[in-house]
Design an enzyme around this catalytic site. Structure first.
Site, mmCIF file in Angstrom:
data_model
loop_
_atom_site.group_PDB
_atom_site.id
_atom_site.type_symbol
_atom_site.label_atom_id
_atom_site.label_comp_id
_atom_site.label_asym_id
_atom_site.label_seq_id
_atom_site.Cartn_x
_atom_site.Cartn_y
_atom_site.Cartn_z
ATOM 1 N N LYS A 110 0.823 -1.194 0.000
ATOM 2 C CA LYS A 110 0.000 0.000 0.000
ATOM 3 C C LYS A 110 0.868 1.259 0.000
ATOM 4 O O LYS A 110 0.382 2.356 -0.197
ATOM 5 C CB LYS A 110 -0.876 0.026 1.266
ATOM 6 N N GLY A 111 2.159 1.062 0.259
ATOM 7 C CA GLY A 111 3.036 2.205 0.513
ATOM 8 C C GLY A 111 3.123 3.226 -0.599
ATOM 9 O O GLY A 111 3.290 4.414 -0.342
ATOM 10 N N GLU B 57 7.503 2.616 -6.496
ATOM 11 C CA GLU B 57 7.739 2.096 -5.145
ATOM 12 C C GLU B 57 7.775 3.228 -4.127
ATOM 13 O O GLU B 57 8.112 4.365 -4.469
ATOM 14 C CB GLU B 57 9.083 1.350 -5.107
ATOM 15 N N ASP B 58 7.464 2.890 -2.879
ATOM 16 C CA ASP B 58 7.592 3.882 -1.807
ATOM 17 C C ASP B 58 9.061 4.049 -1.409
ATOM 18 O O ASP B 58 9.560 5.159 -1.258
ATOM 19 C CB ASP B 58 6.735 3.512 -0.582
ATOM 20 N N ASP C 139 15.042 -0.421 -0.318
ATOM 21 C CA ASP C 139 15.921 -0.582 0.840
ATOM 22 C C ASP C 139 16.985 -1.625 0.483
ATOM 23 O O ASP C 139 17.971 -1.310 -0.167
ATOM 24 C CB ASP C 139 15.042 -0.992 2.022
ATOM 25 N N PHE D 139 14.652 4.634 10.113
ATOM 26 C CA PHE D 139 13.305 4.211 9.732
ATOM 27 C C PHE D 139 12.415 5.442 9.591
ATOM 28 O O PHE D 139 12.358 6.285 10.473
ATOM 29 C CB PHE D 139 12.733 3.266 10.782
ATOM 30 N N ASP E 98 4.625 3.333 6.388
ATOM 31 C CA ASP E 98 3.973 3.030 7.668
ATOM 32 C C ASP E 98 4.923 2.484 8.710
ATOM 33 O O ASP E 98 6.023 2.007 8.401
ATOM 34 C CB ASP E 98 2.878 1.977 7.451
ATOM 35 N N ARG F 54 0.680 6.403 7.534
ATOM 36 C CA ARG F 54 0.724 6.533 6.076
ATOM 37 C C ARG F 54 0.162 7.881 5.626
ATOM 38 O O ARG F 54 0.552 8.412 4.589
ATOM 39 C CB ARG F 54 -0.101 5.417 5.418
HETATM 40 P P1 IMP Z 1 13.410 -4.066 0.409
HETATM 41 O O1 IMP Z 1 13.007 -5.361 -0.198
HETATM 42 O O2 IMP Z 1 14.312 -4.242 1.591
HETATM 43 O O3 IMP Z 1 13.974 -3.073 -0.566
HETATM 44 O O4 IMP Z 1 12.092 -3.550 1.052
HETATM 45 C C1 IMP Z 1 11.477 -2.396 0.782
HETATM 46 C C2 IMP Z 1 10.163 -2.405 1.543
HETATM 47 O O5 IMP Z 1 10.383 -2.410 2.966
HETATM 48 C C3 IMP Z 1 9.424 -1.138 1.240
HETATM 49 O O6 IMP Z 1 8.563 -1.291 0.145
HETATM 50 C C4 IMP Z 1 8.683 -0.861 2.550
HETATM 51 O O7 IMP Z 1 7.440 -1.543 2.536
HETATM 52 C C5 IMP Z 1 9.554 -1.460 3.615
HETATM 53 N N1 IMP Z 1 10.406 -0.442 4.277
HETATM 54 C C6 IMP Z 1 11.763 -0.375 4.207
HETATM 55 N N2 IMP Z 1 12.228 0.673 4.905
HETATM 56 C C7 IMP Z 1 11.153 1.301 5.440
HETATM 57 C C8 IMP Z 1 11.006 2.487 6.273
HETATM 58 O O8 IMP Z 1 11.955 3.187 6.665
HETATM 59 N N3 IMP Z 1 9.715 2.803 6.618
HETATM 60 C C9 IMP Z 1 8.638 2.078 6.217
HETATM 61 N N4 IMP Z 1 8.738 0.985 5.422
HETATM 62 C C10 IMP Z 1 9.986 0.578 5.047
HETATM 63 MG MG MG Z 2 6.581 -1.503 0.136
#
Ligand code: IMP
Ligand code: MG
Length: 181
Positions: free
Chosen positions: A46-47, A102-103, A106, A155, A162, A168
């Site tokens: 949902k991000g 994407e939101d 990471d 974070f 979220d 959000r």
């Molecule tokens: P990745 O697979 O580690 O790149 O994951 C990315 C996902 O982790 C994002 O789409 C978010 O849903 C979640 N995420 C990573 N860091 C944060 C943060 O600082 N705040 C909120 N959600 C996060």
């Molecule tokens: Mg996400």
């Protein structure tokens, strides 16, 4: 903007005004690059919803939107594990000029999975646009074509992101206090 009186939030990282200004720049770049074409924004629930809709309003080429939802699981050691599609797109993307929205990117595991999955559906082109990029935590290398902001290793919440499904709806992006994130 002064520090919001919300428990758990340490400070504002990007104000509504900063976000709006940056969205306009990225939308202009996309509009230039996709001139004469129709772009399909694919948002990850949902991000990315808040970012996608705000960005879309500034894009000046014909535009379609679709969404998919994912579930990700971490194994016991905390390393990122399996990603799977929990809600698929409503329509085919075959032949489309797709921008995956994407939101935050990471570790890159989520994005790598989604790019592999979507590439297998024969879009005409496939690009990535992320609201936030935390490059310092990247484990797998993934291509990011458009990014609004690079962020520190903290974070963050707001503008779609979220903490336990909360925050959000904040119009700004804020850093959580260390014990909350
Ligand atoms: P990745 O697979 O580690 O790149 O994951 C990315 C996902 O982790 C994002 O789409 C978010 O849903 C979640 N995420 C990573 N860091 C944060 C943060 O600082 N705040 C909120 N959600 C996060
Ligand atoms: Mg996400």
């Amino acid at each position: 903007m002064s520090a919001p009186a919300i428990p758990g939030i340490e400070r504002v990282l990007f104000t509504e005004e900063q976000i709006e200004a940056r969205l306009c720049e990225v939308a202009a770049e996309i509009s230039r690059n996709y001139a004469g074409r129709t772009v399909k924004l694919v948002g990850v629930l949902k991000g990315s919803v808040f970012f996608l809709t705000a960005l879309a309003r500034h894009i000046e080429v014909p535009l379609k939107i679709d969404f998919l939802g994912i579930s990700s699981f971490s194994n016991k050691s905390g390393s990122p594990g399996v990603v799977r599609i929990a809600k698929d797109l409503d329509e085919s993307i075959e032949g489309d000029d797709v921008i995956l929205v994407e939101d935050i990117v990471d570790t890159g595991f989520t994005l790598r999975y989604l790019l592999q999955n979507l590439a297998g559906r024969a879009p005409n082109s496939l690009a990535v646009c992320t609201f936030l990029d935390r490059n310092s935590r990247r484990i797998v290398q993934v291509p990011v074509d458009y990014r609004c902001f690079e962020i520190p290793d903290r974070f963050v919440v707001g503008f779609g992101l979220d903490y336990n499904q909360l925050y959000r709806n904040l119009g700004y992006v804020a850093v959580m206090k260390p014990d909350k994130g």
